[in-house]
Design an enzyme around this catalytic site. Structure first.
Site, PDB file in Angstrom:
ATOM      1  N   GLU A 441       0.829  -1.222   0.000  1.00 30.67           N
ATOM      2  CA  GLU A 441       0.000   0.000   0.000  1.00 30.67           C
ATOM      3  C   GLU A 441       0.854   1.258   0.000  1.00 30.67           C
ATOM      4  O   GLU A 441       0.495   2.272   0.602  1.00 30.67           O
ATOM      5  CB  GLU A 441      -0.939   0.029   1.217  1.00 30.67           C
ATOM      6  CG  GLU A 441      -2.057  -0.954   1.171  1.00 30.67           C
ATOM      7  CD  GLU A 441      -2.731  -0.984  -0.171  1.00 30.67           C
ATOM      8  OE1 GLU A 441      -2.871   0.086  -0.776  1.00 30.67           O
ATOM      9  OE2 GLU A 441      -3.081  -2.085  -0.617  1.00 30.67           O
TER      10      GLU A 441
HETATM   11  C1  LIG Z   1       2.795  -9.695   0.711  1.00 30.37           C
HETATM   12  C2  LIG Z   1       2.481  -8.649  -0.303  1.00 30.37           C
HETATM   13  C3  LIG Z   1       1.159  -8.374  -0.610  1.00 30.37           C
HETATM   14  C4  LIG Z   1       0.854  -7.423  -1.587  1.00 30.37           C
HETATM   15  N1  LIG Z   1      -0.458  -7.230  -1.964  1.00 30.37           N
HETATM   16  C5  LIG Z   1      -0.724  -6.500  -3.078  1.00 30.37           C
HETATM   17  C6  LIG Z   1      -2.040  -6.463  -3.639  1.00 30.37           C
HETATM   18  O1  LIG Z   1      -2.985  -7.027  -3.096  1.00 30.37           O
HETATM   19  N2  LIG Z   1      -2.215  -5.776  -4.798  1.00 30.37           N
HETATM   20  C7  LIG Z   1      -1.203  -5.119  -5.421  1.00 30.37           C
HETATM   21  O2  LIG Z   1      -1.437  -4.541  -6.477  1.00 30.37           O
HETATM   22  N3  LIG Z   1       0.048  -5.118  -4.905  1.00 30.37           N
HETATM   23  C8  LIG Z   1       0.310  -5.788  -3.754  1.00 30.37           C
HETATM   24  N4  LIG Z   1       1.582  -5.826  -3.252  1.00 30.37           N
HETATM   25  C9  LIG Z   1       2.617  -5.045  -3.887  1.00 30.37           C
HETATM   26  C10 LIG Z   1       3.094  -3.864  -3.030  1.00 30.37           C
HETATM   27  O3  LIG Z   1       2.093  -2.893  -2.942  1.00 30.37           O
HETATM   28  C11 LIG Z   1       4.403  -3.332  -3.663  1.00 30.37           C
HETATM   29  O4  LIG Z   1       5.383  -4.327  -3.471  1.00 30.37           O
HETATM   30  C12 LIG Z   1       4.833  -2.028  -3.037  1.00 30.37           C
HETATM   31  O5  LIG Z   1       3.940  -1.003  -3.364  1.00 30.37           O
HETATM   32  C13 LIG Z   1       6.240  -1.604  -3.496  1.00 30.37           C
HETATM   33  O6  LIG Z   1       6.409  -1.763  -4.866  1.00 30.37           O
HETATM   34  P1  LIG Z   1       7.676  -2.573  -5.425  1.00 30.37           P
HETATM   35  O7  LIG Z   1       7.758  -3.851  -4.687  1.00 30.37           O
HETATM   36  O8  LIG Z   1       7.580  -2.640  -6.898  1.00 30.37           O
HETATM   37  O9  LIG Z   1       8.913  -1.708  -5.011  1.00 30.37           O
HETATM   38  P2  LIG Z   1       9.588  -0.544  -5.885  1.00 30.37           P
HETATM   39  O10 LIG Z   1       8.549   0.349  -6.409  1.00 30.37           O
HETATM   40  O11 LIG Z   1      10.521  -1.152  -6.851  1.00 30.37           O
HETATM   41  O12 LIG Z   1      10.416   0.231  -4.773  1.00 30.37           O
HETATM   42  C14 LIG Z   1      11.661  -0.256  -4.256  1.00 30.37           C
HETATM   43  C15 LIG Z   1      12.193   0.738  -3.217  1.00 30.37           C
HETATM   44  O13 LIG Z   1      12.418   1.998  -3.847  1.00 30.37           O
HETATM   45  C16 LIG Z   1      11.707   3.024  -3.175  1.00 30.37           C
HETATM   46  N5  LIG Z   1      11.230   3.974  -4.184  1.00 30.37           N
HETATM   47  C17 LIG Z   1      10.623   3.709  -5.350  1.00 30.37           C
HETATM   48  N6  LIG Z   1      10.334   4.839  -5.996  1.00 30.37           N
HETATM   49  C18 LIG Z   1      10.748   5.842  -5.213  1.00 30.37           C
HETATM   50  C19 LIG Z   1      10.728   7.270  -5.322  1.00 30.37           C
HETATM   51  N7  LIG Z   1      10.197   7.898  -6.357  1.00 30.37           N
HETATM   52  N8  LIG Z   1      11.251   7.986  -4.304  1.00 30.37           N
HETATM   53  C20 LIG Z   1      11.776   7.377  -3.219  1.00 30.37           C
HETATM   54  N9  LIG Z   1      11.827   6.058  -3.069  1.00 30.37           N
HETATM   55  C21 LIG Z   1      11.325   5.304  -4.058  1.00 30.37           C
HETATM   56  C22 LIG Z   1      10.571   2.326  -2.457  1.00 30.37           C
HETATM   57  O14 LIG Z   1      10.143   3.057  -1.312  1.00 30.37           O
HETATM   58  C23 LIG Z   1      11.216   1.006  -2.061  1.00 30.37           C
HETATM   59  O15 LIG Z   1      11.942   1.168  -0.883  1.00 30.37           O
HETATM   60  C24 LIG Z   1       1.900  -6.724  -2.237  1.00 30.37           C
HETATM   61  C25 LIG Z   1       3.232  -6.990  -1.898  1.00 30.37           C
HETATM   62  C26 LIG Z   1       3.531  -7.946  -0.964  1.00 30.37           C
HETATM   63  C27 LIG Z   1       4.969  -8.246  -0.674  1.00 30.37           C
END
Ligand SMILES: Cc1cc2nc3c(=O)[nH]c(=O)nc-3n(C[C@H](O)[C@H](O)[C@H](O)COP(=O)(O)OP(=O)(O)OC[C@H]3O[C@@H](n4cnc5c(N)ncnc54)[C@H](O)[C@@H]3O)c2cc1C
Length: 606
Positions: A441
């Site tokens: 989220e």
């Molecule tokens: C158990 C679990 C359940 C989930 N459930 C759902 C679900 O029901 N539906 C759904 O759609 N998704 C779901 N997710 C996905 C989750 O919402 C994402 O993993 C999360 O939003 C982060 O995205 P990412 O993993 O692609 O990380 P990334 O976007 O790749 O980010 C990696 C790191 O970089 C940082 N970062 C990225 N961009 C920036 C920026 N512009 N400025 C500063 N820092 C930045 C982030 O804070 C993070 O620390 C789930 C994930 C997990 C692990």
């Protein structure tokens, strides 16, 4: 081994004494059923269900996890049964509108129910929890037919919903979404793409799952302006909801992960799955915000749930575990040693946990009242006012409360010493389960950018001013003090709070000026700024709770110990937790230079 008792006394204190929920309900004729008697009865039943049905499945669900077999997912033993009882008990429909089979009770009561269920078993609670967001999205943006078809079953709980945003290449940056939606010319669309990390994406609890999916129409503009939102059922249905053929949505696998193991996190492959558009074309992300805001407050709640479960169990342990003697002399001379609760360091961890779970609960219930106001607003102006306030505090609730929930879970483990690290006690599970809350989220970093970038700088501090005005009004309000015969005692909360609010405004202004010269300061300051803001917001609610407790001390003789404990916890908060703002203020105002000056190539010499 873990125990949980629903904190009904604390919940009622907030509802009745601090936030005046019943006079708030009286403002809306739709909520006339929400009388104290009915609400008390609901809480008692809910507490029973959580303590007797959900808690016993918490550790066994973690141990067993979900099983994946050829596209099907089996939830741990007991989950399906508990879900059945949940549906039969009408719990899913509690706070949803009457027209689609809901009970029409206030959304804020739904939040209390979610808190109890989420504390007893967060992984289990995610299955019905995700549905609430899907229902709110359909309710807000769906057509009449979509509402009739989907809301009825989702409200019953015989179908569940999901939120399908994330793809392998993007979670935060949804402008990169690739899933395609091709119109069939008959009002339906063929959806093709892969979504990952989809909570409750596949399971055996219900006969159908309704996916809310972000996808791109042909020739849609690049980035976030070209994303639309679709409803894609797992099984196709007719307009009456009778199940038909499968809909080419297959579960490719489920994740093997650190915590919330009983919650299925699915890879979903959409292969020309049939869906319908919800909301306007290319406005999908805006529509999805309805879902995301619900989900963000729901995730903020996870912080409170983790804090509460860890606190209840570490408190029991700290009273029983004997180790060495109190520094101020034996407290338990008949035994070989004193219980660890006598040691100030252990007490500090316990008090921190208590301050987090009770302060966090107050923050959530404040937000829940705003949700009621948004849903029931009679004029656009009233709706917008409540929505702006909720929009401002949502990133604070989500990030601050989940970070603190994790701190409380860690404190719980620490209080158990080495036993905290051993699975049997359940404390390490709370830490593992809580860890996800700062990630999904929108990570803490992303919430912080939302707060400082969008909610503060973009509005030129407007939303901050609205909120701080409310806090200062509380501080200055003569009636607050005159009603209170303990005016002197309240000063120890009112003065530091007023000072903190004045500093908050000044620091925000100074950050805005700095950001004009160097944009990187927004990113370098944002997480500290969010935590800084969170401690002040929580301070506001601790001051309110202390004030209500002073007032009740005079009239409610039976429960004096409860009110005294509240005031002492508020004193602890102001003495030991609010000062954390100083360290955050120092670092957030620093130039980003030392963060950014080292060339990425020079970060390692391996
Ligand atoms: C158990 C679990 C359940 C989930 N459930 C759902 C679900 O029901 N539906 C759904 O759609 N998704 C779901 N997710 C996905 C989750 O919402 C994402 O993993 C999360 O939003 C982060 O995205 P990412 O993993 O692609 O990380 P990334 O976007 O790749 O980010 C990696 C790191 O970089 C940082 N970062 C990225 N961009 C920036 C920026 N512009 N400025 C500063 N820092 C930045 C982030 O804070 C993070 O620390 C789930 C994930 C997990 C692990």
């Amino acid at each position: 081994m873990l125990t949980y008792k629903a904190p009904v006394a604390d919940i009622n204190f907030l509802l009745k004494d601090v936030f005046g929920y019943y006079s708030h309900y009286e403002k809306f004729p739709e909520f006339e059923e929400a009388t104290p008697d009915l609400v008390d009865a609901i809480f008692q039943e809910c507490a029973k269900f959580c303590e007797n049905e959900l808690l016993p499945l918490y550790q066994s669900g973690d141990k067993e996890g979900c099983q994946f077999d050829n596209g099907n997912v089996t939830t741990p033993k007991g989950f399906k049964d508990a879900y059945q009882k949940y549906v039969e008990g009408g719990w899913q429909s509690l706070s949803h509108p009457l027209e689609h089979g809901g009970q029409g009770l206030p959304p804020s009561l739904g939040m209390v129910k979610s808190e109890m269920m989420g504390t007893a078993n967060w992984s289990w609670a995610m299955y019905p929890g995700l549905s609430h967001g899907a229902m709110n999205t359909v309710e807000t943006h769906g057509t009449k037919e979509q509402k009739e078809l989907y809301l009825t079953r989702l409200t019953e709980g015989t179908w569940t919903g999901t939120m399908c945003l994330t793809e392998p290449q993007c979670g935060t940056d949804l402008g990169q979404v690739k899933t395609k939606a091709v119109p069939n010319g008959d009002g339906t669309y063929n959806i093709t793409g892969t979504k990952i990390f989809i909570s409750a994406g596949e399971h055996d609890l219900t006969e159908n799952i309704i996916h809310i999916v972000l996808a791109r129409l042909p020739d849609a503009p690049a980035g976030t302006r070209g994303i639309s939102l679709f409803i894609v059922p797992k099984i196709q249905t007719d307009q009456q909801g009778n199940l038909g053929e499968g809909n080419n949505v297959t579960c490719g696998s489920i994740e093997d992960k650190m915590g919330i193991k009983a919650s299925a996190t699915a890879v979903l492959n959409f292969d020309n799955a049939q869906g319908v558009l919800i909301g306007p074309e290319n406005k999908g992300l805006e529509c999805m915000f309805t879902f995301m805001n619900t989900a963000r407050i729901g995730t903020a709640l996870q912080g409170v749930c983790s804090a509460e479960l860890a606190y209840q169990n570490s408190l029991i342990y700290a009273k029983e575990r004997l180790s060495m003697r109190s520094l101020t002399g034996k407290k338990n001379p008949e035994q070989v040693a004193d219980p660890i609760i006598v040691h100030p360091d252990v007490r500090k961890m316990l008090m921190t946990q208590k301050a987090i779970s009770e302060g966090g609960r107050a923050m959530i219930y404040y937000a829940a009242k705003l949700v009621d106001e948004i849903e029931m607003a009679k004029t656009e102006e009233d709706r917008q006012k409540a929505d702006d306030k909720l929009g401002f505090i949502t990133p604070i609730l989500k990030a601050f409360l989940t970070e603190l929930g994790l701190e409380s879970a860690n404190n719980g483990l620490q209080i158990f010493g080495g036993h905290g690290y051993i699975k049997e006690w359940g404390m390490e599970q709370i830490v593992r389960d809580a860890r996800i809350s700062t990630l999904y989220e929108g990570t803490t970093g992303i919430q912080a950018l939302d707060l400082l970038g969008r909610k503060i700088l973009l509005t030129r501090g407007k939303s901050l001013n609205t909120f701080t005005k409310e806090v200062l009004l509380f501080c200055k309000d003569k009636s607050v003090l005159s009603k209170n015969p303990h005016k002197r005692q309240m000063n120890k909360f009112i003065w530091p709070l007023s000072k903190a609010v004045a500093n908050w405004q000044q620091y925000s202004l100074r950050l805005a000026l700095k950001a004009k010269k160097n944009r990187d300061i927004v990113g370098s300051a944002s997480v500290d700024y969010l935590m800084y803001s969170g401690y002040i917001v929580m301070g506001y609610f601790w001051a309110q709770m202390a004030q209500s407790a002073y007032e009740k001390l005079a009239t409610d003789v039976e429960n004096r110990d409860f009110y005294r404990a509240k005031i002492k916890t508020a004193e602890f908060y102001f003495n030991r937790m609010l000062p954390r703002t100083k360290s955050h203020a120092k670092t957030m105002m620093e130039d980003p230079k030392t963060l950014m000056q080292l060339d990425p190539e020079l970060l390692s010499f391996l």
